[in-house]
Design an enzyme around this catalytic site. Sequence first.
Site, PDB file in Angstrom:
ATOM      1  N   LYS A 152       0.835  -1.207   0.000  1.00 14.03           N
ATOM      2  CA  LYS A 152       0.000   0.000   0.000  1.00 14.03           C
ATOM      3  C   LYS A 152       0.864   1.249   0.000  1.00 14.03           C
ATOM      4  O   LYS A 152       0.656   2.164  -0.783  1.00 14.03           O
ATOM      5  CB  LYS A 152      -0.898  -0.003   1.245  1.00 14.03           C
ATOM      6  CG  LYS A 152      -1.529   1.344   1.551  1.00 14.03           C
ATOM      7  CD  LYS A 152      -2.470   1.302   2.723  1.00 14.03           C
ATOM      8  CE  LYS A 152      -1.900   1.820   4.016  1.00 14.03           C
ATOM      9  NZ  LYS A 152      -1.648   3.261   4.073  1.00 14.03           N
ATOM     10  N   ASN A 153       1.842   1.283   0.895  1.00 13.37           N
ATOM     11  CA  ASN A 153       2.610   2.519   1.060  1.00 13.37           C
ATOM     12  C   ASN A 153       3.590   2.769  -0.072  1.00 13.37           C
ATOM     13  O   ASN A 153       4.201   3.828  -0.128  1.00 13.37           O
ATOM     14  CB  ASN A 153       3.328   2.522   2.413  1.00 13.37           C
ATOM     15  CG  ASN A 153       2.342   2.744   3.549  1.00 13.37           C
ATOM     16  OD1 ASN A 153       1.169   3.059   3.308  1.00 13.37           O
ATOM     17  ND2 ASN A 153       2.807   2.572   4.783  1.00 13.37           N
TER      18      ASN A 153
ATOM     19  N   ARG B 222      -9.033  -0.231   4.131  1.00 10.78           N
ATOM     20  CA  ARG B 222      -8.125   0.761   3.541  1.00 10.78           C
ATOM     21  C   ARG B 222      -6.801   0.115   3.157  1.00 10.78           C
ATOM     22  O   ARG B 222      -6.160   0.549   2.204  1.00 10.78           O
ATOM     23  CB  ARG B 222      -7.836   1.890   4.545  1.00 10.78           C
ATOM     24  CG  ARG B 222      -8.973   2.878   4.708  1.00 10.78           C
ATOM     25  CD  ARG B 222      -8.512   4.033   5.585  1.00 10.78           C
ATOM     26  NE  ARG B 222      -7.172   4.420   5.188  1.00 10.78           N
ATOM     27  CZ  ARG B 222      -6.234   4.895   6.012  1.00 10.78           C
ATOM     28  NH1 ARG B 222      -6.510   5.063   7.289  1.00 10.78           N
ATOM     29  NH2 ARG B 222      -5.039   5.208   5.566  1.00 10.78           N
TER      30      ARG B 222
ATOM     31  N   CYS C 200      -5.900  12.933  13.065  1.00 15.01           N
ATOM     32  CA  CYS C 200      -5.794  11.524  12.740  1.00 15.01           C
ATOM     33  C   CYS C 200      -5.836  10.704  14.023  1.00 15.01           C
ATOM     34  O   CYS C 200      -5.386  11.156  15.065  1.00 15.01           O
ATOM     35  CB  CYS C 200      -4.475  11.327  12.009  1.00 15.01           C
ATOM     36  SG  CYS C 200      -4.091   9.637  11.701  1.00 15.01           S
TER      37      CYS C 200
ATOM     38  N   ARG D 142      -0.032  14.919  13.111  1.00 16.15           N
ATOM     39  CA  ARG D 142       0.809  14.597  11.964  1.00 16.15           C
ATOM     40  C   ARG D 142       1.126  15.887  11.210  1.00 16.15           C
ATOM     41  O   ARG D 142       0.584  16.157  10.141  1.00 16.15           O
ATOM     42  CB  ARG D 142       0.140  13.559  11.077  1.00 16.15           C
ATOM     43  CG  ARG D 142       0.053  12.220  11.790  1.00 16.15           C
ATOM     44  CD  ARG D 142      -0.667  11.171  10.996  1.00 16.15           C
ATOM     45  NE  ARG D 142       0.195  10.426  10.097  1.00 16.15           N
ATOM     46  CZ  ARG D 142      -0.207   9.354   9.419  1.00 16.15           C
ATOM     47  NH1 ARG D 142      -1.431   8.928   9.541  1.00 16.15           N
ATOM     48  NH2 ARG D 142       0.615   8.721   8.620  1.00 16.15           N
TER      49      ARG D 142
ATOM     50  N   ASP E  32       3.862   0.490  12.174  1.00 14.43           N
ATOM     51  CA  ASP E  32       2.632  -0.078  11.611  1.00 14.43           C
ATOM     52  C   ASP E  32       2.395  -1.529  12.041  1.00 14.43           C
ATOM     53  O   ASP E  32       1.370  -2.107  11.693  1.00 14.43           O
ATOM     54  CB  ASP E  32       2.669   0.008  10.077  1.00 14.43           C
ATOM     55  CG  ASP E  32       2.433   1.426   9.582  1.00 14.43           C
ATOM     56  OD1 ASP E  32       2.120   2.306  10.405  1.00 14.43           O
ATOM     57  OD2 ASP E  32       2.582   1.664   8.361  1.00 14.43           O
TER      58      ASP E  32
ATOM     59  N   ASP F 281       5.521  20.143   8.634  1.00 17.43           N
ATOM     60  CA  ASP F 281       6.589  21.143   8.576  1.00 17.43           C
ATOM     61  C   ASP F 281       7.800  20.683   7.762  1.00 17.43           C
ATOM     62  O   ASP F 281       8.434  21.482   7.075  1.00 17.43           O
ATOM     63  CB  ASP F 281       7.025  21.526   9.999  1.00 17.43           C
ATOM     64  CG  ASP F 281       7.504  20.326  10.794  1.00 17.43           C
ATOM     65  OD1 ASP F 281       6.708  19.380  10.980  1.00 17.43           O
ATOM     66  OD2 ASP F 281       8.678  20.310  11.205  1.00 17.43           O
TER      67      ASP F 281
HETATM   68  C1  UD1 Z   1       4.151   6.759   6.441  1.00 16.87           C
HETATM   69  C2  UD1 Z   1       3.220   5.593   6.235  1.00 16.87           C
HETATM   70  C3  UD1 Z   1       2.646   5.137   7.574  1.00 16.87           C
HETATM   71  C4  UD1 Z   1       3.762   4.858   8.570  1.00 16.87           C
HETATM   72  C5  UD1 Z   1       4.718   6.039   8.661  1.00 16.87           C
HETATM   73  C6  UD1 Z   1       5.932   5.767   9.532  1.00 16.87           C
HETATM   74  C7  UD1 Z   1       2.271   5.988   4.060  1.00 16.87           C
HETATM   75  C8  UD1 Z   1       1.052   6.298   3.262  1.00 16.87           C
HETATM   76  N1  UD1 Z   1       2.131   5.999   5.373  1.00 16.87           N
HETATM   77  O1  UD1 Z   1       3.374   7.834   6.952  1.00 16.87           O
HETATM   78  O2  UD1 Z   1       1.885   3.952   7.343  1.00 16.87           O
HETATM   79  O3  UD1 Z   1       3.204   4.619   9.837  1.00 16.87           O
HETATM   80  O4  UD1 Z   1       5.197   6.384   7.349  1.00 16.87           O
HETATM   81  O5  UD1 Z   1       6.598   4.638   9.089  1.00 16.87           O
HETATM   82  O6  UD1 Z   1       3.328   5.707   3.516  1.00 16.87           O
HETATM   83  N2  UD1 Z   1       6.333  14.371  11.068  1.00 16.87           N
HETATM   84  C9  UD1 Z   1       6.514  15.693  11.422  1.00 16.87           C
HETATM   85  N3  UD1 Z   1       6.555  16.633  10.421  1.00 16.87           N
HETATM   86  C10 UD1 Z   1       6.424  16.311   9.102  1.00 16.87           C
HETATM   87  C11 UD1 Z   1       6.228  14.966   8.753  1.00 16.87           C
HETATM   88  C12 UD1 Z   1       6.186  14.010   9.757  1.00 16.87           C
HETATM   89  O7  UD1 Z   1       6.636  16.013  12.608  1.00 16.87           O
HETATM   90  O8  UD1 Z   1       6.473  17.210   8.243  1.00 16.87           O
HETATM   91  C13 UD1 Z   1       6.261  13.340  12.132  1.00 16.87           C
HETATM   92  C14 UD1 Z   1       4.882  12.685  12.196  1.00 16.87           C
HETATM   93  O9  UD1 Z   1       3.991  13.456  12.935  1.00 16.87           O
HETATM   94  C15 UD1 Z   1       5.187  11.354  12.834  1.00 16.87           C
HETATM   95  C16 UD1 Z   1       6.583  11.034  12.310  1.00 16.87           C
HETATM   96  O10 UD1 Z   1       7.133  12.261  11.822  1.00 16.87           O
HETATM   97  O11 UD1 Z   1       5.235  11.473  14.223  1.00 16.87           O
HETATM   98  C17 UD1 Z   1       6.583  10.023  11.184  1.00 16.87           C
HETATM   99  O12 UD1 Z   1       5.847  10.492  10.099  1.00 16.87           O
HETATM  100  P1  UD1 Z   1       6.194  10.147   8.583  1.00 16.87           P
HETATM  101  O13 UD1 Z   1       7.445   9.331   8.537  1.00 16.87           O
HETATM  102  O14 UD1 Z   1       6.130  11.393   7.792  1.00 16.87           O
HETATM  103  O15 UD1 Z   1       4.966   9.202   8.201  1.00 16.87           O
HETATM  104  P2  UD1 Z   1       3.976   9.330   6.969  1.00 16.87           P
HETATM  105  O16 UD1 Z   1       4.735   9.555   5.714  1.00 16.87           O
HETATM  106  O17 UD1 Z   1       2.857  10.227   7.310  1.00 16.87           O
END
Ligand code: UD1
Length: 416
Positions: free
Chosen positions: A22-23, A395, A115, A120, A303, A123
């Site tokens: 999926k991801n 999903r 969420c 999430r 996950d 930045d």
């Molecule tokens: C992706 C996966 C999700 C998985 C996650 C971590 C998809 C669709 N989803 O989510 O299933 O659980 O990776 O392996 O691929 N963060 C910030 N600022 C940002 C971006 C992220 O603070 O701009 C924080 C988030 O709040 C969270 C952490 O970083 O606490 C990890 O997030 P991130 O690695 O970005 O996960 P996703 O890409 O949203």
Amino acid sequence: MGKFIIEGQRSLGGKVRINGAKNSVLKLMVAALLGQGTFSLENVPQITDVNTMIGVLRALGVQVQFQAPRMQLSVSSVQGSTPQELVKAMRASIQVMGPLLARLGHVEVAKPGGCAIGRRPLDIHLSGFQQMGASIESEGDVFVARAPRLHGADISFRYPSVGATENIMMAATLAKGRTVIRNAAREPEIVDIQDFLNQMGARIKGAGTPVITIEGVHELGCTDFTVIPDRIEAGTYLLAFLITGGSGTLENVIPEHIGPLLDLVQGMGAHLEVQERAVEILSPAKLRPFSLSTNPYPGFPTDLQPQMVAVATQAHGQSELVEAVFDKRFGYTAELKKLGAHIDSKEQAVVVHGPTHLKANTLLAGDLRGGAALVLAALAAGGSTTIEGVDHIDRGYESMETRLLRLGASVKRIAN
Ligand code: UD1
């Protein structure tokens, strides 16, 4: 919203073929927005997040034909804007930002809502685009980003965000000059996207390491591609065998991608036969307790944390699980407690006291992986458990009930 009715306490056995990730596929679909021509994707799972992404792409003028496991995408001109309700329904839609900014020079994206698994913020994504020359304004419910042509930049992430790594990587393919992403996420899905973009004509190297370098090019074409197996789906079925004291085989899995899980279940007493593309598991008579902390790849995946908590209820002793990626990812434990699980919750950790004879109840899935944990617990529980909110599970898991049935579980779906 559908329901599952699960009669527990049956040992699972047999073979399960793991679907495409999926991801990965959601991001490959978005990456096609950078190109031109007809793409063919193989190993695409029939899950509702894929359908949501099809809606996003169609709204942007992409022609999509999908009959799982094959998808065809025809991309010529890209236009229009991202439907706000689809971005709100699925956070991965935020990944259109990089490709659209690079291709069209502007993009408006609805802010993804709150969420079930915690805050999430975006930045890291936004600051990356700004360093590449984009201006970003927040107008009510939407982010408006503009950049006539993005330029390369040397960007250091404060945290290896998966989504930000992918977004910046995609935007940089068409930017002027070289972009370097430092402290990049190293997940296998990022390597998949690099391979896909490079086949389209991009010049990216380093995915899978903390430093990714992208040399911008003027345009990208199209390609045919097979999506990597879903390591989280693989882990979930491995744990379905383990929690029911069963034995079985995962087919079409890349064992290296689930290395920390394999080490952990071996430590719990399971016997594993690991082949190049398959893993066989034999459950022990008694499961040993364990400790884990989630971490970015190659650490233990967040996950799979909820599914591990479900399994910990059957281990003989005290297990401790620390959640270090998301700040609120234990909401589903309230539902596990309804089955009789003994779980002490701290801010970012839980202690599970096992083994517990779980007893059936009616539960509500509130998010995708938490929902999978409820299914695992119901497979181990005595009696008939009802799980509501199955749309969360749909999903990310293709026909979970049918696949569990084939492995010997008693699972019925009731649509309502
Ligand atoms: C992706 C996966 C999700 C998985 C996650 C971590 C998809 C669709 N989803 O989510 O299933 O659980 O990776 O392996 O691929 N963060 C910030 N600022 C940002 C971006 C992220 O603070 O701009 C924080 C988030 O709040 C969270 C952490 O970083 O606490 C990890 O997030 P991130 O690695 O970005 O996960 P996703 O890409 O949203």
